[in-house]
Design a protein around this motif. Sequence first.
Motif, PDB file in Angstrom:
ATOM      1  N   TYR A  83       0.832  -1.203   0.000  1.00 35.03           N
ATOM      2  CA  TYR A  83       0.000   0.000   0.000  1.00 35.03           C
ATOM      3  C   TYR A  83       0.871   1.260   0.000  1.00 35.03           C
ATOM      4  CZ  TYR A  83      -3.291   3.528   1.621  1.00 35.03           C
ATOM      5  OH  TYR A  83      -4.033   4.668   1.750  1.00 35.03           O
ATOM      6  N   GLN A  85       3.986   1.507  -0.986  1.00 35.15           N
ATOM      7  CA  GLN A  85       4.737   1.584  -2.241  1.00 35.15           C
ATOM      8  C   GLN A  85       3.857   2.109  -3.370  1.00 35.15           C
ATOM      9  OE1 GLN A  85       7.992   1.178  -2.563  1.00 35.15           O
ATOM     10  NE2 GLN A  85       7.864   1.725  -4.714  1.00 35.15           N
ATOM     11  N   ASP A  86       2.607   1.669  -3.419  1.00 34.40           N
ATOM     12  CA  ASP A  86       1.685   2.174  -4.446  1.00 34.40           C
ATOM     13  C   ASP A  86       1.491   3.681  -4.292  1.00 34.40           C
ATOM     14  OD1 ASP A  86       1.389  -0.358  -5.491  1.00 34.40           O
ATOM     15  OD2 ASP A  86      -0.559  -0.730  -4.530  1.00 34.40           O
ATOM     16  N   GLY A  87       1.324   4.138  -3.072  1.00 40.46           N
ATOM     17  CA  GLY A  87       1.167   5.570  -2.822  1.00 40.46           C
ATOM     18  C   GLY A  87       2.406   6.352  -3.212  1.00 40.46           C
ATOM     19  N   ARG A  88       3.570   5.796  -2.925  1.00 41.66           N
ATOM     20  CA  ARG A  88       4.832   6.465  -3.278  1.00 41.66           C
ATOM     21  C   ARG A  88       4.982   6.574  -4.798  1.00 41.66           C
ATOM     22  NH1 ARG A  88      10.663   5.164  -3.475  1.00 41.66           N
ATOM     23  NH2 ARG A  88      11.726   7.000  -2.691  1.00 41.66           N
ATOM     24  N   ARG A  89       4.646   5.498  -5.500  1.00 46.37           N
ATOM     25  CA  ARG A  89       4.717   5.530  -6.972  1.00 46.37           C
ATOM     26  C   ARG A  89       3.798   6.603  -7.536  1.00 46.37           C
ATOM     27  NH1 ARG A  89       4.058  -0.422  -7.188  1.00 46.37           N
ATOM     28  NH2 ARG A  89       6.125  -1.239  -6.913  1.00 46.37           N
ATOM     29  N   LYS A  90       2.579   6.687  -7.011  1.00 46.41           N
ATOM     30  CA  LYS A  90       1.627   7.689  -7.485  1.00 46.41           C
ATOM     31  C   LYS A  90       2.147   9.097  -7.231  1.00 46.41           C
ATOM     32  CE  LYS A  90      -2.369   4.692  -6.952  1.00 46.41           C
ATOM     33  NZ  LYS A  90      -3.552   4.363  -6.164  1.00 46.41           N
ATOM     34  N   GLU A  91       2.738   9.319  -6.051  1.00 49.08           N
ATOM     35  CA  GLU A  91       3.310  10.633  -5.754  1.00 49.08           C
ATOM     36  C   GLU A  91       4.447  10.977  -6.708  1.00 49.08           C
ATOM     37  OE1 GLU A  91       4.532  10.860  -1.674  1.00 49.08           O
ATOM     38  OE2 GLU A  91       2.489  10.657  -0.917  1.00 49.08           O
ATOM     39  N   GLN A  92       5.276   9.997  -7.025  1.00 45.46           N
ATOM     40  CA  GLN A  92       6.389  10.238  -7.949  1.00 45.46           C
ATOM     41  C   GLN A  92       5.879  10.564  -9.344  1.00 45.46           C
ATOM     42  OE1 GLN A  92       8.545   6.570  -7.367  1.00 45.46           O
ATOM     43  NE2 GLN A  92       9.961   7.505  -5.912  1.00 45.46           N
ATOM     44  N   ILE A  93       4.844   9.872  -9.792  1.00 42.46           N
ATOM     45  CA  ILE A  93       4.285  10.124 -11.128  1.00 42.46           C
ATOM     46  C   ILE A  93       3.688  11.519 -11.185  1.00 42.46           C
ATOM     47  CG2 ILE A  93       2.426   9.468 -12.708  1.00 42.46           C
ATOM     48  CD1 ILE A  93       2.969   6.530 -11.829  1.00 42.46           C
ATOM     49  N   VAL A  94       2.877  11.869 -10.183  1.00 36.25           N
ATOM     50  CA  VAL A  94       2.263  13.196 -10.156  1.00 36.25           C
ATOM     51  C   VAL A  94       3.333  14.283 -10.055  1.00 36.25           C
ATOM     52  CG1 VAL A  94       0.802  14.732  -8.795  1.00 36.25           C
ATOM     53  CG2 VAL A  94       0.056  12.394  -9.248  1.00 36.25           C
ATOM     54  N   GLN A  97       4.970  14.733 -13.392  1.00 36.85           N
ATOM     55  CA  GLN A  97       4.073  15.406 -14.332  1.00 36.85           C
ATOM     56  C   GLN A  97       3.965  16.897 -14.017  1.00 36.85           C
ATOM     57  OE1 GLN A  97       0.514  13.058 -13.897  1.00 36.85           O
ATOM     58  NE2 GLN A  97       1.137  11.604 -15.490  1.00 36.85           N
TER      59      GLN A  97
END
Length: 103
Positions: A83, A85-94, A97
Amino acid sequence: YFIGKERVEGGKKKRKKENMGSTSSKQEDKSIQQVNNMRSAKGREACYSAKDEYYKCLEISDEQCTGEMENYETICPRSWRNYFQDGRRKEQIVGSQLGGLRN
């Protein structure tokens, strides 16, 4: 007869005996202990602290975080780590961008 790993005899379920020395059994015991620890506020706080220390270290250097990673993996259950790690990936993508939009 058996249902999963449980044996049913006379209307009562009995746990099928397994090799207690096996790696998967030890991992299951560790996972159960981690989940039980997460039921207390202190356990959750310890997990969040371990996660914060590990991610802070990753921001500085990916290669020097062995101790923090081991602590994080010991304290936090796999489901929580996934959970986070998924949140961290989303933060990195945003973040990437938004960084592209600012330039």
